[in-house]
Structures are given as structure tokens and as C-alpha cells.
Scaffold this active site. Structure first.
Site, PDB file in Angstrom:
ATOM      1  N   GLY A 211       0.827  -1.206   0.000  1.00 18.25           N
ATOM      2  CA  GLY A 211       0.000   0.000   0.000  1.00 18.25           C
ATOM      3  C   GLY A 211       0.853   1.244   0.000  1.00 18.25           C
ATOM      4  O   GLY A 211       2.063   1.176  -0.220  1.00 18.25           O
ATOM      5  N   ASN A 212       0.233   2.394   0.235  1.00 17.23           N
ATOM      6  CA  ASN A 212       0.989   3.651   0.293  1.00 17.23           C
ATOM      7  C   ASN A 212       0.362   4.587   1.326  1.00 17.23           C
ATOM      8  O   ASN A 212      -0.666   4.268   1.924  1.00 17.23           O
ATOM      9  CB  ASN A 212       1.068   4.305  -1.092  1.00 17.23           C
ATOM     10  CG  ASN A 212      -0.303   4.607  -1.656  1.00 17.23           C
ATOM     11  OD1 ASN A 212      -1.035   5.413  -1.105  1.00 17.23           O
ATOM     12  ND2 ASN A 212      -0.678   3.934  -2.741  1.00 17.23           N
TER      13      ASN A 212
END
Ligand code: CTP
Length: 409
Positions: A211-212
Site C-alpha cells: 500500500g501507500n
């Protein structure tokens, strides 16, 4: 610290205004509550006084030596009315001055924003429509109510928006009072806007993902700005740290693949598509069906493949007259470098506008504020800095300019 007058009219949603006072005070603002006499049937003066830290009056007869009916309106930065009932809208539209709140509405020279809340029939009644139109013509920001469950068994448009969204609109108007004009004129009315927000998650196994750090705030700000200015908005929401605005349609997605699917489904009917989401660029070639176990002392090598470039795909298939806006998160050495990187990305993706921000050192992600340079094929269109909600309005402004310059030409 700004000075805010919160007018409260006599509707059941008055209880939600308590939360609005709280939230505005948490943001450091000085809030004076001016209820109508009927509002006190729902929430008493003691509650308003305790929450705001100021005495409360409903008529113009108390403390006459200080001329409160004129002074309060003249000396405030924002007048916010939540909830505004059908009766209050009628009195305001008629220019009546029969209590303290309506006197303030006639003397205020700052932005005035009203959040109507009432039963659907009252909101849709021709008299209320006419009163709302009159107020908007005079520059009052009248925010459409949310749709949903109302008091009793009925449901439809008439709900007071969430206090978080009311505070966001109030803070936007305090930060950039000139936006009241665009919000009152609803210059995006009739446009369908699809905006994506948040960070996608790519599953590695049943419990882990790539993810980020995207918080979703920028996309939420754009959705709120477009809605405030009258657009019909759909928010395609990947993982976000915040709740979406209460009055926009939301489509939840997880991975970049899901995002691509949702955007391809919604984009053909949209006038404006804004890709504020941070889609993961890579996904596991083959997500493990079972949880990946650690093997003593050994690391793990992931086999990743590139995801679909959603923005480029949408731009390539765009219907005539659609405006497509992308973002560019760059670690730039200078402003010129940021613009050069953005210009190359704009051409690569085929978007009409690109909102470039410098994310060096983890800046921007999750922050309440941002600074952007907006470019189109011809160069820099606008530069702006401020809260993400205010920057969102500058992006909307750039979209409107783009539509007159390129689409209608
Ligand atoms: N974007 C997209 N699909 C992807 C990756 C990005 O639609 N798979 C969109 C983002 O929503 C944003 C724009 O493309 O509007 C630019 O995103 P950015 O991360 O800056 O660019 P990348 O395409 O990932 O390019 P790079 O990382 O090489 O700079």
C-alpha cells in the site's frame, strides 16, 4: 482564530449543531451561538452557553446598550446557519428582521452560509425553492441538504450534513472568503464529477498487502468542493484515513484493478474525471492463497507486475467534452524541475490538466495543507497553496477554465 456566528433555527437537527460548535472551537475559533426562539425548544440556552463560552440571546432587547443586532453581524468573519428551517429561509429571503438572527443576516458583510434541514416536502416546495434561489442570487451560500433518513419514517433530501463537513465548509470560507461567490452561484451545477481518492492495496496473501501513505484528504476535498459548487459527485474511494463527505455517492475499491474497473464503469457518463487516488503501481504477480510463512533466516522476494495505468486508460477512451485531471507526485529538485516532470507526465498520460506536487521528504501525504502547480498542455495554469479543501477549489477553477478554453472551442 476567526469569529463565527452560528445561527440555529428551530428544527430537530439543532442537536447536531452542538457538535458543530465543538468542532469549530476545537479548531480554535470563537463561536457565538444565536438560536431562534423556536430553536430553544430543541436545545436550551444553557447548552449553547456552555459549549460556546458566550451568553446567548434570541431577541434584540437584551444588552441593547451594546447594539448587538448591528454589532454582531458587523464584527464577525462568518455567519453559519445550521440547521436553517423553511421558516428561517423564508424570513431571510424576505429580508425580515424580527429576531436577533435575522438582524445579523441583514448586517453581516462577511460570507453567510446556510445548511437547510427539513422534511423533503418542505425542501421541495415551490416557496422554499424560490427562497433558496433568492438567497443564492444575493450571494448567500445555501448548501443542499443530504438525502437519507429523516425524523420519523420518511427519507429523502432534507438531512443536515455531518458536522465534520459543516466545519470543512466553514473553514474553507474563512480561509478564502471569495469562494462564497462560486459556492452561492453553484458554477458546477449540471456537471457530473467522478473523483478518486485514497491509496489502493494490492494483496500479497490473505493477510498482507502492498500500500501507500495516501490519506484520501485531497480527493475528499475535491469531492466536497465540487458538491458545494453544485456538481453531482461520485467518490471512488480506496483506503482513506478519513470518512468521505456525507453527501456524495461513494464507491469503495481496494486494489488498482478494482479502481480501474470502477472508473471505467463511471467515467463514460462523467463531464469531469479527477484521479486524486494514489494507485499502487505494482501488484503481486500471483497473490498467495495461503498466508506466506517465514522460513528461518531467509528473506522474501516478491514477484511484482505493473498495474493498469488508470488515468492513461481513461484519457485514451475519453468521450468528447470530458475533462480529465491527473495528479503528479514528484520528488523534484526545484519548481522548474517539478513543472518539467509534470509536463512529461501530462503528455504521457494524455490528461487535460495535471496537479503537480512535490512530495520530497514525505511532504503532502496526510498533511492538511498542500502546495501545487496546475499545468495544462500550454504550461502553468495556476499555483496555489493552502488547506487541501481550498486547493481543491483552485483545481475546480482550473477545470472550469479548461472547459471554456478547450471543450467548447
Ligand atoms: N495513476 C493511475 N494509475 C496508476 C498509477 C497512477 O491512474 N497505476 C494516476 C494517479 O492517480 C495520478 C497520476 O496517475 O493522477 C500520476 O500518478 P503518479 O504516482 O505521480 O505517477 P505514476 O504513473 O505512478 O508515475 P511515476 O511513479 O513513474 O512517476
Amino acid at each position: 482564530m476567526a469569529r463565527v456566528i452560528l445561527g440555529v433555527a428551530g428544527g430537530i437537527a439543532a442537536y447536531k449543531a452542538c457538535e458543530v460548535v465543538r468542532r469549530l472551537r476545537d479548531s480554535g475559533h470563537d463561536v457565538r451561538v444565536v438560536p431562534t426562539a423556536n430553536a430553544l425548544n430543541f436545545v436550551g440556552a444553557t447548552t449553547w452557553e456552555a459549549l460556546s463560552g458566550h451568553p446567548v440571546a434570541t431577541d434584540v432587547w437584551s444588552g441593547a446598550a451594546e447594539v448587538p443586532h448591528v454589532r454582531l453581524g458587523q464584527q464577525t468573519d462568518l455567519v453559519l446557519v445550521a440547521p436553517a428551517t423553511a421558516d428561517l429561509l423564508a424570513r431571510a429571503a424576505a429580508g425580515r428582521a424580527d429576531d436577533l438572527l435575522t438582524n445579523i443576516l441583514l448586517t453581516a458583510r462577511c460570507p453567510v452560509v446556510m445548511f437547510p434541514a427539513m422534511h423533503t416536502e418542505m425542501w421541495l416546495h415551490a416557496a422554499t425553492r424560490a427562497n433558496v434561489a433568492t438567497l443564492r442570487e444575493r450571494g448567500v451560500v445555501v448548501v443542499d441538504p443530504d438525502s437519507g433518513r429523516l425524523t420519523g419514517a420518511d427519507s429523502g433530501p432534507g438531512r443536515l450534513p455531518d458536522p465534520v463537513d459543516i466545519r470543512a465548509v466553514a473553514e474553507t470560507l474563512l480561509e478564502r472568503p471569495a469562494l462564497a461567490g462560486a459556492a452561492a452561484a453553484r458554477d458546477l451545477a449540471g456537471l457530473r464529477v467522478v473523483v478518486s481518492a485514497g491509496g489502493t492495496q494490492e494483496p500479497l496473501d490473505p493477510v498482507r498487502f502492498l500500500g501507500n501513505h495516501s490519506s484520501g484528504l485531497m480527493g475528499i476535498g475535491i469531492a466536497r468542493a465540487a458538491r458545494l459548487r453544485g456538481a453531482e459527485v461520485t467518490l471512488v474511494a480506496a483506503r482513506m484515513d478519513h470518512e468521505p463527505p456525507s453527501d456524495v455517492e461513494v464507491r469503495r475499491v481496494v486494489s488498482t484493478g478494482d479502481l480501474a474497473e470502477a472508473m471505467q464503469d463511471l467515467a463514460p457518463a462523467a463531464d469531469v474525471v479527477i484521479m486524486a487516488a494514489a494507485p499502487a503501481d505494482f501488484t503481486a504477480a500471483r497473490p498467495a492463497e495461503q498466508k506466506i510463512k517465514k522460513d528461518d533466516q531467509k528473506g522474501l522476494t516478491l514477484d511484482l507486475v505493473q498495474t493498469t495505468d488508470v488515468l492513461a486508460t481513461l484519457a485514451a477512451a475519453r468521450p468528447a467534452g470530458q475533462t480529465i485531471v491527473g495528479f503528479a507526485a514528484e520528488t523534484a529538485k526545484s519548481r522548474a524541475d517539478l513543472v518539467a516532470l509534470g509536463t512529461a507526465k501530462l503528455a504521457r498520460k494524455g490528461a487535460d490538466l495535471l496537479v503537480c506536487n512535490d512530495v520530497s521528504g514525505g511532504k503532502v501525504f496526510g498533511d492538511a495543507d498542500t502546495a501545487v502547480v496546475i499545468i495544462d498542455r500550454a504550461g502553468i495554469v495556476a499555483e496555489c497553496a493552502g488547506s487541501k479543501d481550498v486547493v481543491a477549489h483552485s483545481i475546480v477553477d482550473a477545470v472550469l477554465v479548461d472547459r471554456t478554453r478547450y471543450v467548447r472551442a
